[in-house]
Scaffold this active site. Sequence first.
Site, PDB file in Angstrom:
ATOM      1  N   ALA A  30       0.849  -1.188   0.000  1.00  0.00           N
ATOM      2  CA  ALA A  30       0.000   0.000   0.000  1.00  0.00           C
ATOM      3  C   ALA A  30       0.890   1.247   0.000  1.00  0.00           C
ATOM      4  CB  ALA A  30      -0.912   0.002   1.227  1.00  0.00           C
ATOM      5  N   GLY A  40      -0.192  -4.972   0.960  1.00  0.00           N
ATOM      6  CA  GLY A  40      -1.427  -4.882   0.195  1.00  0.00           C
ATOM      7  C   GLY A  40      -1.352  -5.594  -1.142  1.00  0.00           C
ATOM      8  N   GLU A  42      -2.190  -9.073  -0.465  1.00  0.00           N
ATOM      9  CA  GLU A  42      -3.612  -9.149  -0.127  1.00  0.00           C
ATOM     10  C   GLU A  42      -4.492  -9.029  -1.364  1.00  0.00           C
ATOM     11  OE1 GLU A  42      -3.625  -7.394   4.419  1.00  0.00           O
ATOM     12  OE2 GLU A  42      -3.235  -6.010   2.765  1.00  0.00           O
ATOM     13  N   GLU A  56       3.917  -5.734   7.255  1.00  0.00           N
ATOM     14  CA  GLU A  56       3.348  -4.626   8.034  1.00  0.00           C
ATOM     15  C   GLU A  56       3.933  -4.537   9.447  1.00  0.00           C
ATOM     16  OE1 GLU A  56       0.234  -5.696   4.937  1.00  0.00           O
ATOM     17  OE2 GLU A  56       1.646  -6.769   6.225  1.00  0.00           O
TER      18      GLU A  56
END
Length: 298
Positions: free
Chosen positions: A106, A149, A152, A172
């Site tokens: 992200a 992300g 994901e 993360e």
Amino acid sequence: MSVALGTWCRVGRRCLHPSRTNSQVMATALNINRNYSTPSYEFIKVETTGTNNRVGLVQLHRPKALNALCNGLMAELMQALQAFDNNPSIGAMVVTGSEKAFAAGADIKEMQNRTMAENYTQAFLADWENLSKLKKPVIAAVNGYALGGGCEVALMCDIIYAGEKAKFGQPEITIGTIPGGGGTQRLTRAIGKSRAMEMNLTGVPINAQEAASYGLVSKVFPPESLVDEAVKTADKIASHSKIIVQMCKESTNAAYELTLNEGLRFEKRLFHSSFATNDRKEGMTAFVEKRGPNWTDN
């Protein structure tokens, strides 16, 4: 810090328009015809490919930021996929990045100064879940980094193919937070508690061969042929009845949400329901008559 983790932490850049030079970089060439669609996007490339252009292909394209998932990119990705999902000519979709990165995470700079109250009241990242709600199958073709992300987003797809140099990870923990787009939930369901715990708690990524042995990816290919192979599979899926493909996807996904008895009951009801479609009758009739089916997708 590993190269992969350092890369994930460094790519948090703002959504800037890519340079004209970079925007002209082409996707890996396929040995089948492609048709570039007309909508103009800033952070993705969109085209149709496969037999009769029945496969939708989306390439994430923020090369300077290794396809970091800024708000603009995710909005465009969902817009393109939903358009394909609503297009009666499209039977399946492929999402890919570059050979260097599927998506390196992200956009950290977009998240850096957010507050808990903002996240909660605005349901931050909730719109990412729309990817998993698409009716038609989506294949993730992952080359290079799929971190945070990026991993994901791949997990939200129905099938994952990986290039031999792909890296999957949830780093993360190294920046003081936890996965927020399914990394503790979908990953655990995909590879089991112990392996998911190791990835989430250490932040250390796994390679493509490990991902295949864990059951995270279906197949591993040389980087240069990955997108071709994903499109071939999508084209095969798109050759079947679209309504039956969607019913099969729905039933398979239900296995993650239901108990075995409930899942078997759900499957049986959809199986019974398929007998109300013209394509079920056509498929069985074509088999008996030893000819190819002529699907009408109803």
